[in-house]
Design an enzyme around this catalytic site. Structure first.
Site, PDB file in Angstrom:
ATOM      1  CD  GLU A 121       8.422   6.256  -1.006  1.00 16.89           C
ATOM      2  OE1 GLU A 121       8.085   5.392  -1.564  1.00 16.89           O
ATOM      3  OE2 GLU A 121       8.104   6.364   0.192  1.00 16.89           O
TER       4      GLU A 121
ATOM      5  CG  HIS B 203       5.500   3.647  -1.004  1.00 14.02           C
ATOM      6  ND1 HIS B 203       6.789   3.380  -1.243  1.00 14.02           N
ATOM      7  CD2 HIS B 203       4.564   2.554  -1.087  1.00 14.02           C
ATOM      8  CE1 HIS B 203       6.972   1.912  -1.402  1.00 14.02           C
ATOM      9  NE2 HIS B 203       5.584   1.479  -1.243  1.00 14.02           N
TER      10      HIS B 203
ATOM     11  CB  CYS C  95       6.282  -0.162   1.802  1.00 15.11           C
ATOM     12  SG  CYS C  95       5.531  -1.466   0.730  1.00 15.11           S
TER      13      CYS C  95
END
Length: 668
Positions: free
Chosen positions: A336, A334, A250
């Site tokens: 994650e 993202h 990001c």
């Protein structure tokens, strides 16, 4: 309790009237929207939302409450930071009641604890349309009749400096030492790294870490304009001189790009959602990703030694970069997740691989990781586009009015799509009360039973080169399997489009299906497949009553149900064998939730979930006789995406090409 008027005022003068359900104080910030259906807890605690008033486009918010605040390994277990980071919250409908096993408080109470204002009763569709048309704009939440406040632009301040830690923090004691530059890091990034045998040294955004000993550098997500982060960019450039691996997410993607000489710019309204499609450059690989950013990297400004790694499939913007020779790469999305899909979490494994191996290009490491996660790599052996000239489609057969409308709809769409491609179509369906048998949908319609005998006659007469088995429900599947086993398809050289017949057999045979699930570590109900009443009685005695009986290859749950004793089992199993040669006897999970996912996989192994559904009734009431709510209403973000990941893992392993439905029993 939640009746106090609260107005949303935009910088263009537009006013939306709603009611307060958070902390009662005015607030100003940048109005942004996110399209995720779950994950409000994770989104609100994401530091990337610092200075922003978050609009959730999904209409019903708060229905599964907020989990208790626990910590593990020095970070919150359920939140993405230690507090709510967004300045305010805007929703359409707030759920005053919540239902979830892990809920400790309501969303409204959590907002008040964190002193964050929130408003409900807003037309979020209209607000989102306005932001999309005019671009991200400033706004404020104010109580009518009370003192006003000025608009605030978060881009005027260094938000990264606010979000970053103030001192060095160490997590774990793993094999690989990773310096994490904290620009507003989410907790799940730390969790993902710790799971991969690392020691994490978390440093402030402007900390010069280059005097430290470390194996790799990680640059985190964060809020605001990357132009404020000149000290971070300079430190990254110093690290590049060592050649050590670097991975950014990001804000990390933007800062790595700036360090490499590229430039960034502000997007019209940003990417904030749990369903952004990105493509791995140079391949047919696509991924559904979670995103939260307002700035992007200008692909045209990348130097000769850099190239895009991922690209956004909606607007073509940059979604990641890589250095052509050094182990430096990043992604704008993202991996994650939290909130969102975990389809790209493997990028953390790619980063760890760069710490262990040298001189392997990032795209090759990505392909290796994707292959490594497959127990059985499915190689597409279907038909190339252009070689199909005439297709036979098996319809749903003689169903009652109101039943199996999904097969009529999907079959009709398939026929229309084939016609658009200039492919001749033949339909076998005895049900005249369907859309697909209407004039003009198929080139030819045979109002005949969908049975092997009648279908073989149609094949003999029409000589199609291909056949679709997956648009007619159980009737068409059973017929297709029989045609395959009796070598009728081979006799007339008819190719099966979409899911291979063996995959259909693997899913319909309960024993084979359970074996397939065990190969990929997916839990299934303790059960035994039987072919006689004697074996069914023995299996039930072994499992213990109550049990569930399910007939394989059966329509609409025929021959299925609960049995509390031998007499009920004998009666139901006898009935089940009228519909199927095989019966599955399962341990009863009566009272559990029943959840379903509609999943699609293409020939390139790309997967999406169309939707998920939650049965209103608990497990044991057949879906056809139950109310089904789409999407689910009581699953948290972690539950929603765990089941989604399992569904995708299942269809990949079995080799589905097209759409299928995965059903779960879920402990409430």
């Amino acid at each position: 309790m939640y009746n106090k008027s609260l107005h949303l005022v935009l910088e263009d003068g537009t006013v939306f009237q709603g009611k307060s359900f958070g902390y009662e104080a005015p607030v100003a910030g940048e109005i942004v929207f996110s399209t995720g259906m779950v994950g409000y807890t994770e989104s609100l605690s994401d530091p990337s939302y610092l200075g922003q008033i978050l609009t959730l486009t999904y209409p019903l918010i708060g229905n599964y409450g907020v989990p208790k605040d626990e910590s593990h390994q020095g970070i919150s277990t359920f939140y993405e930071s230690e507090r709510i980071q967004a300045s305010g919250l805007i929703v359409s409908d707030f759920s005053f009641e919540y239902s979830h096993w892990n809920a400790a408080k309501s969303l409204g109470d959590w907002l008040k604890e964190n002193k964050v204002p929130a408003v409900y009763g807003i037309d979020t569709r209209e607000l989102t349309k306005l932001v999309r048309e005019k671009g991200t704009m400033l706004g404020k939440l104010v109580f009518p009749g009370e003192p006003d406040i000025p608009f605030v632009n978060p881009d005027d301040e260094n938000q990264v400096a606010k979000a970053s830690c103030k001192k060095t923090i160490v997590y774990g004691s793993g094999k690989h030492k990773v310096v994490l530059v904290d620009c507003g890091v989410k907790n799940n990034i730390i969790r993902c790294l710790l799971k991969r045998d690392t020691t994490i040294v978390r440093v402030p955004w402007d900390y010069d870490f280059n005097e430290m000993e470390f194996d790799g550098l990680f640059i985190s997500n964060g809020p605001g304009d990357p132009a404020f982060c000149t000290p971070t960019v300079n430190n990254i450039r110093k690290a590049m001189q060592t050649g050590k691996p670097i991975f950014g997410i990001c804000m990390g993607n933007q800062l790595l790009s700036l360090a490499g000489g590229a430039s960034t710019y502000k997007l019209k309204y940003g990417h904030r959602s749990c369903n952004q499609p990105v493509q791995l450059v140079g391949t047919q690989r696509a991924f559904v990703t979670s995103q939260n950013h307002g700035f992007a990297v200008d692909n045209n400004s990348l130097g000769a030694e850099w190239e895009p790694l991922f690209v956004n499939m909606n607007d073509g913007t940059n979604e990641g970069i890589r250095h052509k020779t050094n182990p430096w790469f990043s992604c704008q999305f993202h991996p994650e997740a939290s909130a969102g899909p975990t389809d790209t979490e493997f990028l953390f494994d790619v980063f760890i691989r760069t710490l262990e191996v040298k001189n392997i290009p990032i795209p090759k490491l990505i392909e290796d990781e994707l292959d490594a996660k497959s127990v059985l790599k499915q190689v597409y052996r279907g038909i190339e586009k252009g070689s199909v000239k005439k297709v036979l489609l098996l319809g749903s057969g003689a169903l009652k009015i109101g039943e199996a409308g999904e097969f009529d709809y999907s079959g009709s769409q398939a026929l229309k799509a084939l016609k658009e491609e200039g492919i001749e179509t033949v339909l076998v369906n005895p049900n005249i009360a369907t859309v697909q048998t209407s004039e003009g949908i198929a080139d030819k319609v045979y109002f005949l039973p969908v049975t092997p005998d009648f279908v073989e006659r149609v094949i003999e007469k029409e000589r199609p080169d291909s056949i679709f088995l997956s648009f007619g429900g159980q009737t068409a599947l059973n017929c297709g399997v029989a045609l395959y086993k009796n070598k009728i398809l081979e006799k007339y050289n008819v190719r099966v489009l979409g899911t291979p017949v063996q995959a259909i057999i693997d899913t319909e045979d309960r024993e084979i299906f359970n074996q397939k699930l065990s190969e990929i570590g997916v839990k299934y109900i303790q059960s035994e497949a039987v072919t006689s009443l004697k074996d069914a009685l023995r299996a039930a005695d072994k499992l213990g009553y109550p049990v569930i009986v399910r007939a394989a290859y059966a329509l609409g749950g025929l021959g299925s149900g609960f049995c509390d004793n031998e007499d009920e089992l004998e009666s139901l199993v006898t009935k089940a064998f009228n519909y199927s040669p095989q019966v599955l006897v399962e341990k009863s999970l009566k009272g559990w939730k029943e959840i379903e996912y509609e999943v699609v996989r293409d020939r390139y192994d790309n997967c999406i979930t169309v939707c998920n559904m939650e049965n209103f009734d608990p497990l044991g009431i057949h879906t056809g006789e139950s109310i089904v709510v789409a999407p689910s209403q009581t699953l948290s973000n972690s539950e929603y995406y765990k089941l989604r990941e399992l569904a995708i893992r299942i269809i990949r392993h079995i080799g589905i090409v097209g759409e299928c439905n995965v059903q779960y029993a879920f402990d409430p």
